[in-house]
Design a protein around this motif. Sequence first.
Motif, PDB file in Angstrom:
ATOM      1  N   ALA A 144      90.901  89.469  52.285  1.00  0.00           N
ATOM      2  CA  ALA A 144      91.359  88.357  52.901  1.00  0.00           C
ATOM      3  C   ALA A 144      91.148  88.591  54.962  1.00  0.00           C
ATOM      4  O   ALA A 144      90.752  87.904  55.801  1.00  0.00           O
ATOM      5  N   LYS A 145      91.816  89.790  54.551  1.00  0.00           N
ATOM      6  CA  LYS A 145      92.258  90.375  55.723  1.00  0.00           C
ATOM      7  C   LYS A 145      90.584  91.170  56.083  1.00  0.00           C
ATOM      8  O   LYS A 145      90.563  90.992  57.296  1.00  0.00           O
ATOM      9  N   VAL A 146      89.507  91.684  55.018  1.00  0.00           N
ATOM     10  CA  VAL A 146      88.190  91.919  55.823  1.00  0.00           C
ATOM     11  C   VAL A 146      87.708  90.894  55.886  1.00  0.00           C
ATOM     12  O   VAL A 146      86.874  91.001  56.783  1.00  0.00           O
ATOM     13  N   SER A 147      87.783  89.160  55.511  1.00  0.00           N
ATOM     14  CA  SER A 147      87.251  88.210  55.983  1.00  0.00           C
ATOM     15  C   SER A 147      87.883  87.730  56.918  1.00  0.00           C
ATOM     16  O   SER A 147      86.537  86.993  58.340  1.00  0.00           O
ATOM     17  N   ASP A 148      88.907  87.842  57.567  1.00  0.00           N
ATOM     18  CA  ASP A 148      89.434  87.754  58.800  1.00  0.00           C
ATOM     19  C   ASP A 148      88.612  88.630  60.156  1.00  0.00           C
ATOM     20  O   ASP A 148      87.954  87.783  61.119  1.00  0.00           O
TER      21      ASP A 148
END
Length: 819
Positions: free
Chosen positions: A352-356
């Motif tokens: 999710a941090k990559v997605s953000d």
Amino acid sequence: MKGQLTPVFTAPAPGPDASDAELTTFLWSLINEDFLTEAGWNAERRVMTPTGHPTMGGRRCPVPNCESPVRGMKLCSTCYSRHRKSGMPLEEFVRVPRVSRHLHLGTENCRVSGCERPWINSGNEPVCRAHRWQMIKHGGTLEEFLADPSVKGLPGLGDCSVLACNRQAINESGTRLCHPHGKRLPALRREPEFDEEEWLRTAPSGSFGIEISFRGLPELVVAQLLFGLQHRCHRGARTEAGNFRALIDKTIRPSGARRLEDVPDPVANEDALILLNRTRVYAIRAVKTPEGEYVKDEWDLVAFGHRGTLVFTVIHQPWLRESAKRWARDYLSKVRSKSAASHAQQHLHGLAKVSDTLRARPDRGMDKSELSRADIENFLNRMAFLEANGRFTTNTRISYVRMARNVLKQCRVMGLTRPEGPMAGLPDDFVITRLDVPKPPEPSEEGQDLPPEVMRQLCAHLDSFEAMTCLEIRLSVELLMDTGRRPEEICRLELNCLTRDSQGKPVLLYNNWKEQRIGRQLPIHEPTAKLIIEQQKRVRERFPDRSPSALVLLPAQNLNLRGDRSIDSNHLSAMHREWVEKLPDFVLDDSTVFDKEKIFPYAYRHSFAQRHADAGVPVDVLAELMDHEQLETTRTYYRVKEVRLREAVERVIQLQFDRHGTRIWGAVTTVLDAERTRRAIGAVVVPFGTCSEPSNVAAGGGACPLRFRCVGCDHFSTDVSYLPDLRTYLDDLLRQREKLRSMAEADDWARAEAMPSDAEITRIRRLIQRVTEDVETLTDAERAEIQRAAQVVRQLRQNFLGMPRIRQPLPDLRPERPA
């Protein structure tokens, strides 16, 4: 319980778009006939009467003529109120029959032979309405009336028009109703907004005692309720029949819902809400399949054989979310841990941090073909920025990057970048490499083991732990301390977990659930075995009718009628934390206060490893005790860092001696870095000290020209840490000399060659005496420091030429327990 409640699967699992009829058929295939029989299910009348059921029947009120169940008291609720008003002693009150019998109206047939109509009189004439008028005209007693041959039975009038009611109707004209509903209807008709058809559909059943009516409910709801009840009974949960009947009459039936999912939550009754939610969850999960969960953005992991949920909504890009789902499917098929849900969700948080980060792009990361290494660098820089600004810790940053790398790497291994995959067209440089993962900080010097003084204080307060929780929780902590097993391994011990080896010594049988290694064995001490034997007796007394092979050593207090449900390791951790926080401060020997946050159940495993490592147990033996396959894993449980080792060497080197017993470096207080380096490369370890003879050092200790007669060589030196080895060697020489002197069958030259020389024995005895005398000149505090330092040095020292290691005794944490 009479029968096993294991479901029998006779229908295929329904798909996500299955109809109500298909779901009903499938749920009925999961309901066991033994459960229905034991619960008193009447399929024709659609009524359940669980009289005597272990979890639903309860105990009947002891008052004569009262069939109501007891609810947490010695009497039913009605008799309890009557008893309080009567002022009579309980022993006298329970001998007086309950006079009111109006609850039976409309449930028993008329006493006239062949009459199918129910009796309605609450007095002494249990006959139907028509026969009552005949009896009044007839005159005489009930027995005379029943004996009159002219009195004939009458046919029944059918069921009551209220859908939920299982009584017979008593009136021949109008709306056919039973006696209770017939008395209620006239008053309701006077209300202006009364809907008679709605009332007939949703009115309560009017059942009494422990009878539960399922009449008037959709077929799917009936199947869901019965399966939910079966699951609750299988888990040992108690279900009050009155509460379940009230849930049906006041919540489920009035809602008109076709499925339990559509039933609104009751607002005013918390018990009904809990009962509805638990039953509903069991029924819904029974028809869940992995295929049905794949299309959702929040998975119920029960469909995958795990606990908890997995949420994908934290990933914004559709292609990345679909890739995460593919990864999760693969991961859940392999993982065996109870914490599979938390581990998987942690990986998704890293992704999710990559997605953000990708959302900051102009295309918000939707076009995967436009991604590049620059986007990975943006992600890594963003993680560093968030750590620098205190948004999360260094370990959290490392975890997010590592877990995101694991998911992206596994997705490529699974072939998701192929043309038909969700990552099709993703550039090859969009990858997190091993070097991108930040290097973790050096582990702390102290490790996770608990100091012996902390362990002693914890053991001294175990009685307060039992008073706060239960005996099983307290015993689990004792076993954790004594055996060093993982919390889950101790909590799930079987009753027959104790055996004896060929020498009669106790051995613990346990299962390594983390690595799925079943039937492991651990030698234990007699005090620990005594704890297990006493607990086995208590469990057998608590469950006398159960087979020992079906019982667990530490049974849970609740929801455990069969004794096969163990205490939960998460509950143990929570209770342990509460107990530790209530204890006084833990003061160490140096007057510092030990941090309570470092005291948790898994720390006992580290302490177990550290105690045995300090006692000189070789790492390969300790790995077997810890049930580790890799020695590197075992070394992480007891780590003596460079700072601690340097301090130990500095203390031990102050008591260094040559072969004559003369002190070397007697005034040294600090070892210089050059001297420490020379110590490492300019000498080799020999059985009782170190050797600096050049040829032997060059050969790694394998080219001694004196054949290891070290005490006769000027290149030999020793220190106080070798004192136990010297004493053992002296004893061996003395025993060998006496044995050789008594051997008559050996030649003189062979005996003389093998005979230890008196000079060597004298030299070693003098060396031991000189070292001992120097140690005795120290103060008690200095002696304690030297002993601790010698223990650290001995812990890391490697054996040489197969010489036996001299083990130190384990610290006695429980001096009050007999050995």
